[in-house]
Write a protein that holds these residues in place. Structure first.
Motif, short mmCIF file in Angstrom:
data_model
loop_
_atom_site.label_atom_id
_atom_site.label_comp_id
_atom_site.label_asym_id
_atom_site.label_seq_id
_atom_site.Cartn_x
_atom_site.Cartn_y
_atom_site.Cartn_z
N GLU A 110 -17.85 11.46 -61.55
CA GLU A 110 -17.62 10.05 -60.50
C GLU A 110 -16.46 10.25 -59.59
O GLU A 110 -16.69 9.92 -58.23
N ALA A 111 -15.26 10.77 -60.01
CA ALA A 111 -14.15 10.97 -59.25
C ALA A 111 -14.39 12.06 -58.19
O ALA A 111 -14.18 11.96 -56.93
N GLU A 112 -15.02 13.10 -58.42
CA GLU A 112 -15.45 14.17 -57.31
C GLU A 112 -16.45 13.41 -56.43
O GLU A 112 -16.45 13.60 -55.15
N CYS A 113 -17.71 12.66 -56.90
CA CYS A 113 -18.30 11.92 -55.64
C CYS A 113 -17.70 11.07 -54.96
O CYS A 113 -17.92 10.84 -53.80
N GLU A 114 -16.73 10.21 -55.63
CA GLU A 114 -15.86 9.35 -54.80
C GLU A 114 -14.86 9.98 -53.89
O GLU A 114 -14.64 9.38 -52.80
N ALA A 115 -14.46 11.20 -53.96
CA ALA A 115 -13.75 11.90 -53.14
C ALA A 115 -14.36 12.76 -52.01
O ALA A 115 -13.54 13.43 -50.93
N THR A 116 -15.74 12.92 -52.31
CA THR A 116 -16.55 13.48 -51.19
C THR A 116 -16.38 12.80 -49.67
O THR A 116 -16.68 11.71 -49.79
N VAL A 117 -16.03 13.58 -48.73
CA VAL A 117 -16.12 12.98 -47.47
C VAL A 117 -17.32 13.42 -46.61
O VAL A 117 -17.53 14.71 -46.33
N VAL A 118 -18.13 12.34 -46.08
CA VAL A 118 -19.22 12.85 -45.49
C VAL A 118 -19.25 11.89 -44.38
O VAL A 118 -19.16 10.42 -44.64
N PRO A 119 -19.51 12.33 -43.05
CA PRO A 119 -19.58 11.67 -42.01
C PRO A 119 -20.69 10.56 -41.87
O PRO A 119 -21.66 10.84 -42.58
N GLY A 120 -20.57 9.19 -41.49
CA GLY A 120 -21.29 8.36 -41.95
C GLY A 120 -21.41 7.76 -43.14
O GLY A 120 -22.22 6.66 -43.30
N HIS A 121 -20.82 7.89 -44.06
CA HIS A 121 -20.68 7.64 -45.57
C HIS A 121 -19.51 6.95 -45.91
O HIS A 121 -18.43 7.62 -45.71
N ALA A 122 -19.49 5.78 -46.43
CA ALA A 122 -18.19 5.23 -46.66
C ALA A 122 -17.68 5.88 -48.05
O ALA A 122 -18.48 6.21 -48.89
N PRO A 123 -16.53 6.14 -48.09
CA PRO A 123 -15.68 6.61 -49.30
C PRO A 123 -16.16 5.91 -50.65
O PRO A 123 -16.16 4.36 -50.69
N GLY A 124 -16.11 6.41 -51.78
CA GLY A 124 -16.48 5.79 -52.93
C GLY A 124 -17.73 5.18 -53.33
O GLY A 124 -18.50 5.86 -52.84
N ILE A 125 -18.14 4.69 -54.63
CA ILE A 125 -19.04 4.32 -55.17
C ILE A 125 -19.31 2.73 -55.18
O ILE A 125 -18.44 1.97 -55.93
N PRO A 126 -20.25 2.03 -54.29
CA PRO A 126 -20.19 0.77 -54.32
C PRO A 126 -20.76 0.20 -55.67
O PRO A 126 -21.24 0.85 -56.31
#
Length: 86
Positions: free
Chosen positions: A41-57
C-alpha cells in the motif's frame, strides 16, 4: 446487479479465495483478492503518475490477485470487451 462468475484461484483451499466476476449490467470486472500488506500500500501511495492524485482514496483499496489467475482475468476482459453478457 448480477455477477457472472469467471474463475477462482486454482490453488484455493476452499476459503477466502481470490475470485473474478464480470458485472452483467456494467461489464465492470469485480475482484476478490488478498488485502495488500502495508508495504505494498505504501508503494502504491508513493507512486507518482501524471493525472493521478497521490494516495489511496478512502473509497478504494489495493488488492493482490495471484499471477496464476492471469488467464481468468484475460477471459473476464474478453467477456466484458465483447459485451457477451448483453
Amino acid at each position: 446487479m448480477q455477477l457472472r462468475f469467471i474463475g477462482i484461484d486454482p490453488n484455493t483451499g476452499g476459503t477466502g479465495s481470490p475470485t473474478v466476476w464480470v458485472d452483467e449490467e456494467t461489464l465492470d470486472l469485480v475482484f476478490q483478492g488478498w488485502k495488500a500488506d502495508e508495504k505494498t500500500e505504501a508503494e502504491c501511495e508513493a507512486t507518482v503518475v501524471p493525472g493521478h492524485a497521490p494516495g489511496i482514496p478512502e473509497h478504494e483499496t489495493v488488492i493482490r490477485i495471484p499471477a496464476r489467475m492471469v488467464s481468468m482475468i484475460r477471459k473476464a476482459c474478453d467477456v466484458a470487451e465483447r459485451g457477451e453478457l448483453r
